[in-house]
Design a protein around this motif. Structure first.
Motif, PDB file in Angstrom:
ATOM      1  N   SER A  54       0.823  -1.115  -0.070  1.00 50.66           N
ATOM      2  CA  SER A  54       0.101   0.028  -0.089  1.00 50.66           C
ATOM      3  C   SER A  54       0.696   1.234  -0.048  1.00 50.66           C
ATOM      4  O   SER A  54       0.593   2.229  -0.722  1.00 50.66           O
ATOM      5  N   SER A  55       2.049   1.268   0.671  1.00 49.25           N
ATOM      6  CA  SER A  55       2.844   2.273   0.725  1.00 49.25           C
ATOM      7  C   SER A  55       3.412   2.601  -0.866  1.00 49.25           C
ATOM      8  O   SER A  55       3.465   3.664  -1.198  1.00 49.25           O
ATOM      9  N   LEU A  56       3.753   1.484  -1.291  1.00 48.09           N
ATOM     10  CA  LEU A  56       4.246   1.810  -2.828  1.00 48.09           C
ATOM     11  C   LEU A  56       3.171   2.270  -3.783  1.00 48.09           C
ATOM     12  O   LEU A  56       3.703   3.120  -4.636  1.00 48.09           O
ATOM     13  N   VAL A  57       2.035   1.758  -3.542  1.00 47.75           N
ATOM     14  CA  VAL A  57       0.894   2.537  -4.290  1.00 47.75           C
ATOM     15  C   VAL A  57       0.679   3.870  -3.988  1.00 47.75           C
ATOM     16  O   VAL A  57       0.578   4.610  -4.854  1.00 47.75           O
ATOM     17  N   LEU A  58       0.916   4.233  -2.678  1.00 48.85           N
ATOM     18  CA  LEU A  58       0.665   5.565  -2.490  1.00 48.85           C
ATOM     19  C   LEU A  58       1.861   6.510  -3.058  1.00 48.85           C
ATOM     20  O   LEU A  58       1.813   7.750  -3.438  1.00 48.85           O
ATOM     21  N   VAL A  59       3.207   5.879  -2.931  1.00 52.05           N
ATOM     22  CA  VAL A  59       4.203   6.619  -3.623  1.00 52.05           C
ATOM     23  C   VAL A  59       3.798   6.768  -5.035  1.00 52.05           C
ATOM     24  O   VAL A  59       4.244   8.032  -5.657  1.00 52.05           O
ATOM     25  N   LEU A  60       3.392   5.722  -5.564  1.00 57.72           N
ATOM     26  CA  LEU A  60       3.051   5.981  -7.298  1.00 57.72           C
ATOM     27  C   LEU A  60       1.992   7.110  -7.507  1.00 57.72           C
ATOM     28  O   LEU A  60       2.208   7.760  -8.458  1.00 57.72           O
ATOM     29  N   LEU A  61       1.050   7.185  -6.623  1.00 57.63           N
ATOM     30  CA  LEU A  61      -0.061   8.151  -6.627  1.00 57.63           C
ATOM     31  C   LEU A  61       0.681   9.472  -6.715  1.00 57.63           C
ATOM     32  O   LEU A  61       0.340  10.449  -7.435  1.00 57.63           O
ATOM     33  N   THR A  62       1.443   9.679  -5.667  1.00 63.58           N
ATOM     34  CA  THR A  62       2.160  10.954  -5.318  1.00 63.58           C
ATOM     35  C   THR A  62       3.098  11.258  -6.705  1.00 63.58           C
ATOM     36  O   THR A  62       3.257  12.484  -6.960  1.00 63.58           O
ATOM     37  N   LEU A  63       3.696  10.201  -7.372  1.00 61.18           N
ATOM     38  CA  LEU A  63       4.443  10.745  -8.627  1.00 61.18           C
ATOM     39  C   LEU A  63       3.852  11.019  -9.792  1.00 61.18           C
ATOM     40  O   LEU A  63       4.390  11.444 -10.623  1.00 61.18           O
ATOM     41  N   ILE A  64       2.414  10.617  -9.910  1.00 60.11           N
ATOM     42  CA  ILE A  64       1.727  11.112 -10.912  1.00 60.11           C
ATOM     43  C   ILE A  64       1.782  12.680 -11.217  1.00 60.11           C
ATOM     44  O   ILE A  64       2.211  12.979 -12.286  1.00 60.11           O
ATOM     45  N   PRO A  65       1.355  13.460 -10.417  1.00 60.67           N
ATOM     46  CA  PRO A  65       1.371  14.993 -10.575  1.00 60.67           C
ATOM     47  C   PRO A  65       2.825  15.299 -10.922  1.00 60.67           C
ATOM     48  O   PRO A  65       3.128  16.211 -11.684  1.00 60.67           O
ATOM     49  N   LEU A  66       3.780  14.623 -10.196  1.00 57.31           N
ATOM     50  CA  LEU A  66       5.099  15.110 -10.441  1.00 57.31           C
ATOM     51  C   LEU A  66       5.561  14.728 -11.784  1.00 57.31           C
ATOM     52  O   LEU A  66       6.427  15.561 -12.518  1.00 57.31           O
ATOM     53  N   ALA A  67       5.096  13.592 -12.372  1.00 55.14           N
ATOM     54  CA  ALA A  67       5.415  13.328 -13.744  1.00 55.14           C
ATOM     55  C   ALA A  67       4.895  14.177 -14.616  1.00 55.14           C
ATOM     56  O   ALA A  67       5.386  14.549 -15.668  1.00 55.14           O
TER      57      ALA A  67
END
Length: 676
Positions: A277-290
């Motif tokens: 779940s932490s990795l999924v939240l990290v991926l969600l965080t990286l979307i606007p940064l990308a």
């Protein structure tokens, strides 16, 4: 949308048909984490085990004073070997001896008599093993000291608990996931940000500068797709490339961590893991940064003439991203609502928090919203760039600038975004370099040095670049009503800035040293005439910094980027030029206000006047502190909020002033950024 989809699919095929892009965005992420992480892990474990079992050689300087029971016959003493003390300093330097032990004369006799004795350990802090041997000797000395104390207490019939009444024990309540996430998140967030940026940048170069080099950009421009549709198609392709890189990095990181945990199953780190779940939240965080990286990299890459020049743009962009990305490695910095607004740094700190198993929902929401807002501005910037023929067809230009040729002055020529980026980087270096010549006991000399260096940089830039100083600096006469309007605007803004500083202090407290430094600086104003104080604190910074920021930089960015993106970008540069994170928010807000005044009046002079008023007000407050202390909330040592009636006054003054400032006519605002 059908045309955007067509362009998007075409760009993806072209993008992953190129072996260089495929290597950077797909192959490297899969190999990078296992190679880097496991290699470092293996070396660290190997070296730690080697040092733990290595026997330390100790030169005994006073063998006659060494008690027989100082080195107990257990396993710990076997890690220390006594050696001859002849030329021990040279042996210590060469590594033949790891440390030297010296005991005071009559060491054992002094202790038996109930007196004190001394132990001296000589070691080299520059050598890790020497420092470790020093810790072993200190542990032995401490154990021997406790033994002597216990013996003395028993001899007089006192229980040893008399001097050891408290049993001290440290219990780490952090879960194994929190420990692993905190340790790994410090550098994994940094790596994720840079690899995501790399994935977006190489894709953006291939889709813009690569198109120019291959000669296929013209074919796209004559297709039925509009410029905006072309931008969105390329943007989505770049975004997908960045996200593929981010996902592959996360997968590689997850599998590498799992493998490392299994490999360390018998060690103290066994059981440490990072939840899915932490990795999924990290991926969600990286979307606007990308999304942000996709927009920024496209806007920069489209200005390049060819693929090689585009790759050269990656270095400054990386350098600008490294510092905020490394914030997660700095001890003691935690994610706060204020830090959640700072680009890149917010994602870096949020990744560390998420990997630790903590989910700061408020800070996460602020991070996502602020990054998404910047991404929208970046996409708007890309669209503006693609509508400029001078940008799309820069491959036909020749490089005209050379330090060995006489600059050619062109009428109406102002800076381009690339020139502004280089100028801002050089300005930060100049401020930092010039500031090193300033001494704490002569702060006003430091102000003169920094302002003189910035003034010389601006003049040199305009001369060597062949820019027209009138439009480049914004030397235009504004309407007379601009000045009373600026007076009201800055007066209101100054009150609101105090509230912003107090707000920042709640989440990012000012260190005592910084407060003392500013107090000492402004206290020194009482020892010089008022006109000198105003000249140093208000006049010089207003003239020099406004010519550099709201002059050269803002005029260079205004037309290609649009009004508000240019104002915000220059305000950020203006804030960073002060090289003080504790003044970032108030300085950034002041930069936005002065930037809007400069754009609205299409002149640098009202911005200079506003900057002068702001600094002069601060200087006068400290010079006549006794009177202002009566207000309470303006006391030097007060952290109180500004009373709401004063806030209303500040808002009313600022907006009435903005209404009073006449807006320049549209034909006066247009500038012609010829040249580079």
């Amino acid at each position: 949308m059908s045309r955007i989809q067509t362009v998007f699919l075409k760009e993806l095929r072209d993008l992953y048909r190129d072996r260089r892009t495929l290597m950077v965005t797909v192959v490297l992420p899969l190999l990078m984490y296992p190679i880097i992480f496991l290699a470092i892990l293996q070396i660290t474990l190997l070296q730690a085990g080697k040092l733990k079992e290595q026997v330390g050689v100790v030169a005994l300087l006073t063998p006659e004073s060494l008690p027989g029971d100082f080195f107990p016959a257990d396993s710990s003493s076997q890690l220390l070997e006594l050696a001859d003390s002849t030329e021990w300093k040279e042996k210590l330097k060469s590594g033949e001896v790891d440390a030297a032990l010296s005991l005071s004369s009559g060491f054992a006799d002094s202790l038996l008599a109930g007196n004190a004795a001394n132990i001296t350990i000589h070691y080299l802090s520059s050598k890790d093993f020497s420092d470790q041997v020093r810790r072993r000797l200190e542990k032995l000395a401490d154990r021997y000291q406790n033994k002597i104390v216990d013996t003395r207490l028993e001899s007089i019939g006192i229980d040893t608990s008399f001097i050891h009444p408290v049993a001290f024990e440290s219990v780490d309540e952090a879960s194994q996931q929190e420990q692993a996430g905190s340790a790994m998140g410090r550098f994994l967030g940094y790596l994720l940000i840079l690899t995501t940026l790399s994935g977006a940048f190489y894709a953006a170069i291939d889709l813009t500068a690569g198109e120019k080099e291959r000669g296929t950009l013209e074919t796209l421009l004559v297709s039925p797709a509009s410029r905006k549709e072309l931008v969105y198609g390329k943007f989505f392709a770049t975004l997908v490339a960045a996200m593929i890189t981010a996902v592959l990095n996360l997968l590689s990181m997850g599998f590498t961590t799992l493998y490392a945990v299994r490999m360390l199953d018998s060690s103290e780190m066994a059981g440490m893991s990072i939840s899915f779940s932490s990795l999924v939240l990290v991926l969600l965080t990286l979307i606007p940064l990308a999304v942000l990286f996709a927009g920024v990299t496209l806007a920069l890459a489209v200005t390049a003439r060819n693929y090689k020049e585009g790759q050269g743009l990656l270095t400054p962009l990386m350098m600008m991203s490294i510092l905020p990305a490394m914030v997660s490695m700095v001890p003691g910095i935690e994610l706060t609502p204020l830090l959640a607004v700072i680009p890149i740094a917010n994602v870096s700190l949020l990744v560390r928090a998420l990997l630790s198993g903590n989910t700061p929902w408020l800070e996460m929401a602020i991070t996502l919203v602020s990054t998404a807002a910047l991404a929208v501005l970046a996409l708007r910037w890309v669209t503006i760039q693609f509508n400029r023929e001078s940008v799309l067809f820069r491959h036909a230009e020749d490089v005209k600038w050379s330090p060995f040729t006489k600059p050619i002055r062109e009428s109406g020529k102002v800076l381009t975004p690339a020139a502004v980026a280089v100028l801002s980087a050089v300005a930060v270096i100049v401020v930092g370099g010039a500031g090193t010549f300033a001494k704490p006991e002569t702060p006003f000399q430091g102000i003169l040095i920094v302002q003189a260096a910035l003034a010389g940089l601006a003049a040199l830039w305009v001369y060597r670049g062949g820019y027209d100083p009138v439009p480049a600096f914004g030397w235009r006469r504004p309407a007379f009503l601009s000045y009373p309007g600026v007076l009201l605007t800055v007066a209101g803004g100054w009150i609101l800035t105090i509230e912003l500083a107090t707000l920042q202090h709640q989440f990012f407290p000012f260190p005592e040293d910084l407060i003392k430094q500013f107090s000492d600086l402004f206290s020194g104003l009482e020892n010089i005439p008022v006109w000198q104080a105003v000249l140093l604190i208000a006049v010089l910074p207003a003239v020099v910094e406004e010519h550099l920021c709201r002059g050269l930089m803002l005029r260079g960015l205004q037309r290609p980027m649009g009004m508000w993106p240019a104002i915000i970008a220059v305000a950020l540069i203006f804030a960073f030029l002060h090289l003080n994170p504790y003044r970032l928010l108030p300085t950034f807000s002041l930069g936005i206000l002065l930037g809007y005044i400069a754009v609205r009046t299409n002149s640098i002079f009202p911005a200079i006047f506003g900057h002068f008023l702001n600094n002069a007000a601060s200087a006068l407050v400290f010079r006549y502190a006794d009177w202002f202390d009566s207000l309470g909330w303006m006391s030097e040592d007060s952290a109180m909020w500004v009373p709401w009636p004063w806030l209303l006054v500040g808002v009313a003054l600022m907006f009435s002033g903005l209404v009073l400032i006449p807006k320049a006519k549209s034909h006066e605002i247009e500038t012609s950024p010829a040249g580079s």
